[in-house]
Structures are given as structure tokens and as C-alpha cells.
Motif scaffolding. Structure first.
Motif, short mmCIF file in Angstrom:
data_model
loop_
_atom_site.label_atom_id
_atom_site.label_comp_id
_atom_site.label_asym_id
_atom_site.label_seq_id
_atom_site.Cartn_x
_atom_site.Cartn_y
_atom_site.Cartn_z
N ILE A 10 0.70 -1.36 -0.07
CA ILE A 10 0.06 -0.15 0.18
C ILE A 10 0.86 1.21 -0.07
O ILE A 10 0.40 2.14 -0.84
CB ILE A 10 -0.79 0.00 1.22
CG1 ILE A 10 -1.95 -0.87 1.03
CG2 ILE A 10 -1.51 1.39 1.46
CD1 ILE A 10 -2.83 -1.51 2.49
N ARG A 11 1.86 1.27 0.75
CA ARG A 11 2.91 2.22 0.68
C ARG A 11 3.57 2.61 -0.62
O ARG A 11 3.96 3.79 -1.01
CB ARG A 11 4.19 2.17 2.01
CG ARG A 11 4.84 3.32 1.95
CD ARG A 11 5.89 3.05 3.21
NE ARG A 11 6.95 2.04 2.75
CZ ARG A 11 8.02 2.49 2.05
NH1 ARG A 11 8.33 3.54 1.83
NH2 ARG A 11 9.02 1.42 1.86
N TYR A 12 3.74 1.69 -1.25
CA TYR A 12 4.45 1.53 -2.66
C TYR A 12 3.48 2.05 -3.65
O TYR A 12 3.88 2.71 -4.72
CB TYR A 12 5.02 0.39 -3.16
CG TYR A 12 6.50 -0.11 -2.67
CD1 TYR A 12 7.54 0.66 -3.16
CD2 TYR A 12 6.43 -1.23 -1.75
CE1 TYR A 12 8.87 0.30 -2.59
CE2 TYR A 12 8.05 -1.35 -1.25
CZ TYR A 12 8.92 -0.67 -1.74
OH TYR A 12 10.37 -0.97 -1.24
N LEU A 13 2.08 1.86 -3.54
CA LEU A 13 1.05 2.46 -4.11
C LEU A 13 0.92 3.65 -4.15
O LEU A 13 -0.09 4.49 -4.65
CB LEU A 13 -0.10 1.62 -4.10
CG LEU A 13 -0.22 0.15 -4.82
CD1 LEU A 13 -1.37 -0.78 -4.14
CD2 LEU A 13 -0.17 0.23 -6.24
N GLY A 14 1.23 4.29 -2.97
CA GLY A 14 1.31 5.79 -2.66
C GLY A 14 -0.06 6.20 -2.19
O GLY A 14 -0.36 7.36 -2.03
N TYR A 15 -0.55 5.29 -1.23
CA TYR A 15 -2.08 5.57 -0.74
C TYR A 15 -1.64 6.50 0.54
O TYR A 15 -2.48 7.23 0.86
CB TYR A 15 -2.51 4.58 -0.25
CG TYR A 15 -3.65 3.94 -1.40
CD1 TYR A 15 -4.78 4.31 -1.44
CD2 TYR A 15 -3.02 2.69 -2.23
CE1 TYR A 15 -5.51 3.70 -2.33
CE2 TYR A 15 -3.99 2.56 -3.14
CZ TYR A 15 -5.02 2.84 -3.35
OH TYR A 15 -6.08 2.25 -4.23
N VAL A 108 -0.68 -2.91 -9.29
CA VAL A 108 -0.71 -3.57 -7.98
C VAL A 108 0.50 -4.54 -7.87
O VAL A 108 1.26 -4.78 -6.88
CB VAL A 108 -2.05 -3.99 -7.94
CG1 VAL A 108 -2.02 -4.82 -6.44
CG2 VAL A 108 -2.99 -2.99 -7.75
N LEU A 109 0.71 -5.47 -8.81
CA LEU A 109 1.68 -6.67 -8.83
C LEU A 109 3.15 -5.82 -8.72
O LEU A 109 4.01 -6.37 -7.89
CB LEU A 109 1.81 -7.40 -10.16
CG LEU A 109 2.38 -8.47 -10.14
CD1 LEU A 109 2.18 -9.69 -9.04
CD2 LEU A 109 2.40 -9.12 -11.60
N GLN A 110 3.37 -4.68 -9.43
CA GLN A 110 4.75 -4.06 -9.37
C GLN A 110 4.87 -3.86 -7.78
O GLN A 110 6.07 -4.01 -7.31
CB GLN A 110 4.63 -2.89 -10.16
CG GLN A 110 4.85 -3.00 -11.72
CD GLN A 110 6.36 -3.18 -12.16
OE1 GLN A 110 7.22 -3.19 -11.37
NE2 GLN A 110 6.64 -3.68 -13.27
#
Length: 215
Positions: A10-15, A108-110
Motif C-alpha cells: 500500500i505504501r508503494y502504491l502511494g496511498y 498493483v503487482l509491481q
């Protein structure tokens, strides 16, 4: 309850602190399931003598590095772990397939693969650290080429020092990007004193006044 690697994805997705919708959480769960089936994680490391002279001169084995941020991170260390890890080529193939067929799933997979790699490296670092504790030695946070002013060109030195192409199938492109893409190299200082440094390093640590902080 959200587990650690899901929080990392979630952190990597920038939320940030924003709530994550159920659809994204479902995609994260499915992505980690596919990674569990696909990943062939491998790693290699060696311990070398380490010397820091001045503010920005670091020697690790025969590798000479000019970096003020790395020098600060390794201050007081006489040895350093030189480390490489990869999730393997199958993960690249999986990510490529979704990039052509499902862009939302691909994004999301990335993020999940990045979180998976971090978790793998954290576990390895903890294992190395446990072995060194018996010698009253302690690890600093990982520090990779490209962080701060640690030149990414040193990827080449690290891969050669560890013979990663032969041992774990890790190489790099002409632009010094690692391949497979979900891979990492790092330097981990070994100190005679225990510092309260977060294993993941400065990006996730809130202690802004730490003397070992890279920026």
C-alpha cells in the motif's frame, strides 16, 4: 487485520494515510498469492573490510567509493556486508504479462513485488545480524547504489565482487539497472556498537536528527 507486507505494498502504491478500497485490497491479496507461486528468490553476500576516511571516502574490499552519505552511514564500521538478492526471472515474466493484459493489476503487482523483495531482504538481514550478534557485532541499515550520492555505477563493482551472474543469475543493463528487475544490491555496515537504526533504512524512519541519516 492488514499484514506487514500488505501495508508495504500500500505504501508503494502511494496511498499514504488514505483508505484503500476493497477492490485494490483484493488485487493485492491475489498478487501476493501469485508471487508466492512464482518467486524463486535467491541471495548472496560476503563480508569485506571497510574503511571510512574523511567525510566522503569509503573503501570496501577493493572498491573505492566517493560518497558523503555512505561515509556517514558507515562511520565507525570496520567491516561491511556486500549483499545481492533477486526474486528471479519468473517474476519479470509475470509482470510483463499483466502489463500487456491488465494495467490495474500490473500496477498493483509491481508494488507487491517490491514489498515482497523488501520482506525477503529484511529476513535475510535479520538472519545475518543474528549470526553476528554472537561476535558482539551489529548491522547498520541497508544502503544501495543510487541512494543519496552513492553512485549507481557501483552496481558493477558489487556484482563482480559477489559473482552474482553465476551464483544467483543477477546481472545489469548498460544503464546499470539490475536484471531481473525485482533485485537489489546493498552495503550493510558492521559495527561494534548497536545503533537504533531501522532495518529498512532512512525512508521509513521518523528520526530526522539521526547522525547516520543519508539526507
Amino acid at each position: 487485520m492488514t499484514d506487514a507486507r500488505t501495508k508495504e505494498a500500500i505504501r508503494y502504491l502511494g496511498y499514504g494515510r488514505h483508505a484503500v478500497d476493497e477492490q485494490t485490497l483484493a488485487l493485492i491479496d491475489v498478487s501476493f498469492g501469485e508471487l508466492d507461486q512464482t518467486t524463486q528468490a535467491k541471495s548472496v553476500y560476503r563480508i569485506f573490510d571497510c574503511k571510512v576516511t574523511g567525510e566522503d571516502q569509503v573503501t570496501i574490499g577493493k572498491m573505492n567509493i566517493k560518497s558523503r552519505s555512505l561515509g556517514k552511514n558507515l562511520r565507525g564500521c570496520k567491516e561491511a556486508v556486500v549483499f545481492g538478492a533477486t526474486l528471479g526471472t519468473n517474476v519479470d515474466i509475470l509482470m510483463k504479462r499483466y502489463s500487456l493484459t491488465d494495467m490495474a493489476k500490473s500496477v498493483v503487482l509491481q508494488a507487491c513485488a517490491a514489498a515482497y523483495l523488501e520482506e525477503y531482504c529484511d529476513d535475510l538481514q535479520l538472519s545475518i545480524g543474528e549470526e553476528l550478534k554472537a561476535q558482539n557485532k551489529w548491522l547498520r541499515p541497508r544502503f544501495s547504489p543510487g541512494y543519496g550520492d552513492f553512485d549507481i555505477h557501483h552496481q558493477d563493482d558489487i556484482l563482480r565482487m559477489l559473482d552474482t551472474a553465476k551464483k544467483i543469475g543477477l546481472t545489469m543493463t548498460d544503464s546499470y539497472m539490475l536484471t531481473p528487475t525485482k533485485s537489489v544490491t546493498a552495503i550493510i555496515g558492521i559495527s561494534d556498537t548497536q545503533e537504533k537504526c531501522h532495518i529498512k533504512g532512512c525512508e521509513v524512519c521518523e528520526k530526522k536528527d539521526c547522525i547516520y541519516r543519508r539526507n
